[in-house]
Motif scaffolding. Structure first.
Motif, mmCIF file in Angstrom:
data_model
loop_
_atom_site.group_PDB
_atom_site.id
_atom_site.type_symbol
_atom_site.label_atom_id
_atom_site.label_comp_id
_atom_site.label_asym_id
_atom_site.label_seq_id
_atom_site.Cartn_x
_atom_site.Cartn_y
_atom_site.Cartn_z
ATOM 1 N N GLN A 8 -15.346 -10.446 -55.603
ATOM 2 C CA GLN A 8 -14.882 -11.770 -55.170
ATOM 3 C C GLN A 8 -14.554 -12.652 -56.378
ATOM 4 N N LYS A 9 -15.345 -12.488 -57.458
ATOM 5 C CA LYS A 9 -15.070 -13.264 -58.686
ATOM 6 C C LYS A 9 -13.708 -12.906 -59.256
ATOM 7 N N GLU A 10 -13.393 -11.607 -59.209
ATOM 8 C CA GLU A 10 -12.072 -11.161 -59.689
ATOM 9 C C GLU A 10 -10.962 -11.875 -58.933
ATOM 10 N N VAL A 11 -11.124 -11.958 -57.612
ATOM 11 C CA VAL A 11 -10.108 -12.594 -56.775
ATOM 12 C C VAL A 11 -10.024 -14.085 -57.109
ATOM 13 N N MET A 12 -11.168 -14.703 -57.237
ATOM 14 C CA MET A 12 -11.234 -16.132 -57.573
ATOM 15 C C MET A 12 -10.554 -16.404 -58.924
ATOM 16 N N LYS A 33 -14.143 -9.902 -47.894
ATOM 17 C CA LYS A 33 -12.756 -10.337 -48.065
ATOM 18 C C LYS A 33 -12.544 -11.738 -47.497
ATOM 19 N N THR A 34 -12.896 -11.900 -46.219
ATOM 20 C CA THR A 34 -12.633 -13.174 -45.554
ATOM 21 C C THR A 34 -13.403 -14.308 -46.230
ATOM 22 N N PHE A 35 -14.650 -14.014 -46.594
ATOM 23 C CA PHE A 35 -15.508 -15.039 -47.202
ATOM 24 C C PHE A 35 -14.860 -15.653 -48.445
ATOM 25 N N VAL A 36 -14.391 -14.799 -49.348
ATOM 26 C CA VAL A 36 -13.826 -15.349 -50.595
ATOM 27 C C VAL A 36 -12.491 -16.053 -50.331
ATOM 28 N N LEU A 37 -11.698 -15.527 -49.404
ATOM 29 C CA LEU A 37 -10.408 -16.167 -49.131
ATOM 30 C C LEU A 37 -10.589 -17.530 -48.464
ATOM 31 N N ILE A 38 -11.642 -17.684 -47.685
ATOM 32 C CA ILE A 38 -11.924 -19.004 -47.092
ATOM 33 C C ILE A 38 -12.211 -20.011 -48.216
ATOM 34 N N LEU A 39 -13.004 -19.583 -49.193
ATOM 35 C CA LEU A 39 -13.288 -20.471 -50.335
ATOM 36 C C LEU A 39 -11.996 -20.868 -51.050
ATOM 37 N N LEU A 40 -11.155 -19.869 -51.314
ATOM 38 C CA LEU A 40 -9.899 -20.147 -52.014
ATOM 39 C C LEU A 40 -9.018 -21.087 -51.196
ATOM 40 N N PHE A 41 -8.998 -20.866 -49.887
ATOM 41 C CA PHE A 41 -8.161 -21.693 -49.006
ATOM 42 C C PHE A 41 -8.633 -23.148 -49.071
ATOM 43 N N LEU A 42 -9.933 -23.346 -49.093
ATOM 44 C CA LEU A 42 -10.470 -24.710 -49.170
ATOM 45 C C LEU A 42 -10.148 -25.344 -50.532
ATOM 46 N N ILE A 43 -10.230 -24.547 -51.588
ATOM 47 C CA ILE A 43 -9.871 -25.067 -52.917
ATOM 48 C C ILE A 43 -8.403 -25.497 -52.916
ATOM 49 N N LEU A 44 -7.575 -24.662 -52.302
ATOM 50 C CA LEU A 44 -6.143 -24.956 -52.216
ATOM 51 C C LEU A 44 -5.903 -26.276 -51.474
ATOM 52 N N ILE A 45 -6.573 -26.431 -50.332
ATOM 53 C CA ILE A 45 -6.383 -27.662 -49.545
ATOM 54 C C ILE A 45 -6.891 -28.870 -50.337
ATOM 55 N N ALA A 46 -8.015 -28.662 -51.051
ATOM 56 C CA ALA A 46 -8.602 -29.777 -51.815
ATOM 57 C C ALA A 46 -7.702 -30.213 -52.970
ATOM 58 N N ARG A 47 -6.915 -29.280 -53.493
ATOM 59 C CA ARG A 47 -5.979 -29.637 -54.573
ATOM 60 C C ARG A 47 -4.997 -30.712 -54.133
ATOM 61 N N TYR A 48 -4.694 -30.714 -52.854
ATOM 62 C CA TYR A 48 -3.713 -31.677 -52.318
ATOM 63 C C TYR A 48 -4.421 -32.768 -51.514
ATOM 64 N N GLU A 49 -5.625 -33.128 -51.925
ATOM 65 C CA GLU A 49 -6.453 -34.054 -51.141
ATOM 66 C C GLU A 49 -5.693 -35.311 -50.723
ATOM 67 N N ASN A 50 -5.843 -35.649 -49.430
ATOM 68 C CA ASN A 50 -5.258 -36.860 -48.840
ATOM 69 C C ASN A 50 -3.732 -36.954 -48.971
ATOM 70 N N LEU A 147 -4.093 -13.497 -47.652
ATOM 71 C CA LEU A 147 -4.075 -12.581 -46.511
ATOM 72 C C LEU A 147 -5.214 -11.585 -46.649
ATOM 73 N N ASP A 148 -6.001 -11.423 -45.582
ATOM 74 C CA ASP A 148 -6.993 -10.339 -45.612
ATOM 75 C C ASP A 148 -6.694 -9.363 -44.492
ATOM 76 N N THR A 149 -7.089 -8.134 -44.696
ATOM 77 C CA THR A 149 -6.829 -7.123 -43.671
ATOM 78 C C THR A 149 -7.686 -5.893 -43.883
ATOM 79 N N ASN A 150 -7.967 -5.213 -42.778
ATOM 80 C CA ASN A 150 -8.525 -3.865 -42.858
ATOM 81 C C ASN A 150 -7.360 -2.911 -43.004
ATOM 82 N N PRO A 151 -7.582 -1.748 -43.620
ATOM 83 C CA PRO A 151 -6.483 -0.801 -43.771
ATOM 84 C C PRO A 151 -6.130 -0.137 -42.442
ATOM 85 N N GLU A 152 -4.885 0.305 -42.356
ATOM 86 C CA GLU A 152 -4.429 1.062 -41.198
ATOM 87 C C GLU A 152 -3.599 2.217 -41.705
ATOM 88 N N ASN A 153 -2.584 2.578 -40.913
ATOM 89 C CA ASN A 153 -1.644 3.596 -41.347
ATOM 90 C C ASN A 153 -0.981 3.176 -42.658
#
Ligand SMILES: Nc1ncnc2c1ncn2[C@@H]1O[C@H](COP(=O)(O)OP(=O)(O)OP(=O)(O)O)[C@@H](O)[C@H]1O
Ligand SMILES: [Mg+2]
Length: 402
Positions: A8-12, A33-50, A147-153
């Motif tokens: 997750q640190k690598e992704v961050m 996967k989802t956990f770290v992307l939620i953090l990033l998404f919140l950081i992204l939203i916070a960058r554009y605060e108000n 984007l997060d996902t489980n693998p498929e075909n």
């Protein structure tokens, strides 16, 4: 802020330093996967605060967005996130819109939007047009897509269009895509005992490759790879010693293909036994009513979980005083449950009471192109799947299996 796993640190780090337009995290279940992307998404939203900008969360249904994204987001923010009538919520002075994106026309919901960022949850569960529309809506300067996902075909568009384009750079020099691969073992916060039990109960082959190692592999070969004739067959003498607490049956209608009724017994240890197979080609419904009535005479007024493709047959069973109900026919989830029971040695087959089963268990194979089973050699196995999956579905979905 919460501690992160090394992965997750690598992704961050990548998100903060490299700022790619798209970050894709694909891989195993429960890998973080989802956990770290939620953090990033919140950081992204916070960058554009108000700034009053729009952001998008895309998930297959509103319920899955709630379960997978909003609940964890509430915990991180320590704030209740209640959607308004437009399925939007205000976060850090910006609007976050939740779109369900599983269907072919879902993309229309995102049409006309200008967004500063998006979170696409479970990418392979979303319609390809929806994914592409959301990405093209993220046109605000500095917008990022997670984007997060489980693998498929391996031929899935999410893999070909994003994961495989890891490292792609745009003509202006900006990094376009970074893809990260997660395995179950990357989530070091999971209890080791839990990880061990997941590994032990995940069927061999595709399910292990995808769910544990996070690999994009095609489904191939025999479906029930953990079935072993030296382990899973039991004689009728041995089965007579078991203490059965519950009986039920599964029904797969057939005429050109054989029809099949299987009788199952559950013992006091929670193990399941295929006690009897009745399979026959070219028989009308009257024949199957007789078989079922005979089963009822010997086992009591048990449930018959039936293929719903022939509602008139299900109704006929009911008119005859049989407890017939429509089965849940979810193919992949049902197969996984049967395969899991073979792997855990919790499902046995009385060898002297089955016939077609003996062939089907080794001939039932995946169609590599579609990722679905080949619709052949599946009659007894379908009846078995309908019965076991439908009877245990509630516990399977809530994680409370018997
Ligand atoms: N850094 C962390 N600190 C604490 N808990 C974490 C952390 N990362 C993940 N978790 C927890 O681990 C569990 C699995 O994480 P997450 O839901 O992110 O996995 P996932 O890869 O999205 O799995 P799936 O493919 O099943 O959706 C969750 O309960 C999550 O809250
Ligand atoms: Mg997830």
């Amino acid at each position: 802020m919460a501690d992160l796993t090394p992965k997750q640190k690598e992704v961050m780090d990548c998100f903060i330093k490299e700022k790619p337009k798209i970050i894709a995290a694909s891989g195993a279940k429960r890998a973080g996967k989802t956990f770290v992307l939620i953090l990033l998404f919140l950081i992204l939203i916070a960058r554009y605060e108000n700034k009053g900008l729009s952001f998008i969360i895309g998930g297959s249904t509103q319920a899955s967005i709630r379960r997978n994204v909003l609940n964890d987001m509430e915990v991180i923010l320590s704030k209740e996130l209640k959607l308004d009538k437009t399925n939007a919520v205000t976060v850090f002075g910006n609007r976050v819109y939740c779109f369900d994106g599983a269907n072919a026309d879902a993309w229309k919901k995102a049409r006309g939007f200008t967004s500063a960022g998006a979170f696409l949850n479970e990418g392979t569960a979303l319609h390809d047009m929806f994914v592409k529309e959301v990405i093209s809506r993220c046109s605000y300067p500095g917008a990022q897509i997670l984007l997060d996902t489980n693998p498929e075909n391996p031929a899935h568009p999410v893999k070909e269009d994003y994961i495989d384009k890891d490292g792609q750079v745009l003509s202006n020099g900006r990094l376009n895509i970074r893809a990260f691969h997660f395995t179950l073992f990357d989530n070091i916060f999971l209890d080791p005992e839990y990880v061990e039990s997941i590994v032990a109960s995940t069927p061999t082959g595709m399910y292990t490759d995808r769910d544990i190692y996070g690999l994009w592999v095609a489904a191939e070969g025999v479906i029930y790879k953990d079935f072993n004739k030296d382990i899973h067959y039991i004689s009728s003498e041995e089965v007579a010693k078991k203490n059965f607490v519950h009986y039920y049956a599964g029904v797969d209608w057939g005429y050109e293909h054989p029809g099949a009724i299987v009788v199952l017994g559950e013992d006091d240890k929670g193990d399941t036994y295929l006690l009897e197979e009745h399979s026959k080609q070219h028989e009308e419904i009257d024949y199957w009513v007789d078989v079922a009535k005979n089963v009822k005479e010997r086992y009591g007024n048990i449930f018959f979980y039936c293929d719903s493709a022939r509602p008139e047959h299900v109704r006929r069973f009911r008119r005859e005083g049989l407890k017939a109900m429509n089965a849940d026919k979810s193919v992949l989830a049902g197969i996984e449950e049967i395969a899991r029971r073979f792997k855990l040695k919790k499902l046995y087959v009385v060898i002297d009471n089955v016939e077609l089963f003996k062939k089907e268990i080794f001939l039932y194979v995946w169609n590599e192109k579609t990722g679905e089973p080949v619709k052949e050699w599946d009659n007894v196995l379908d009846a078995l799947r309908y019965a076991i999956y439908t009877r245990n579905k509630k516990d399977i979905i809530t994680g409370k299996r018997r």
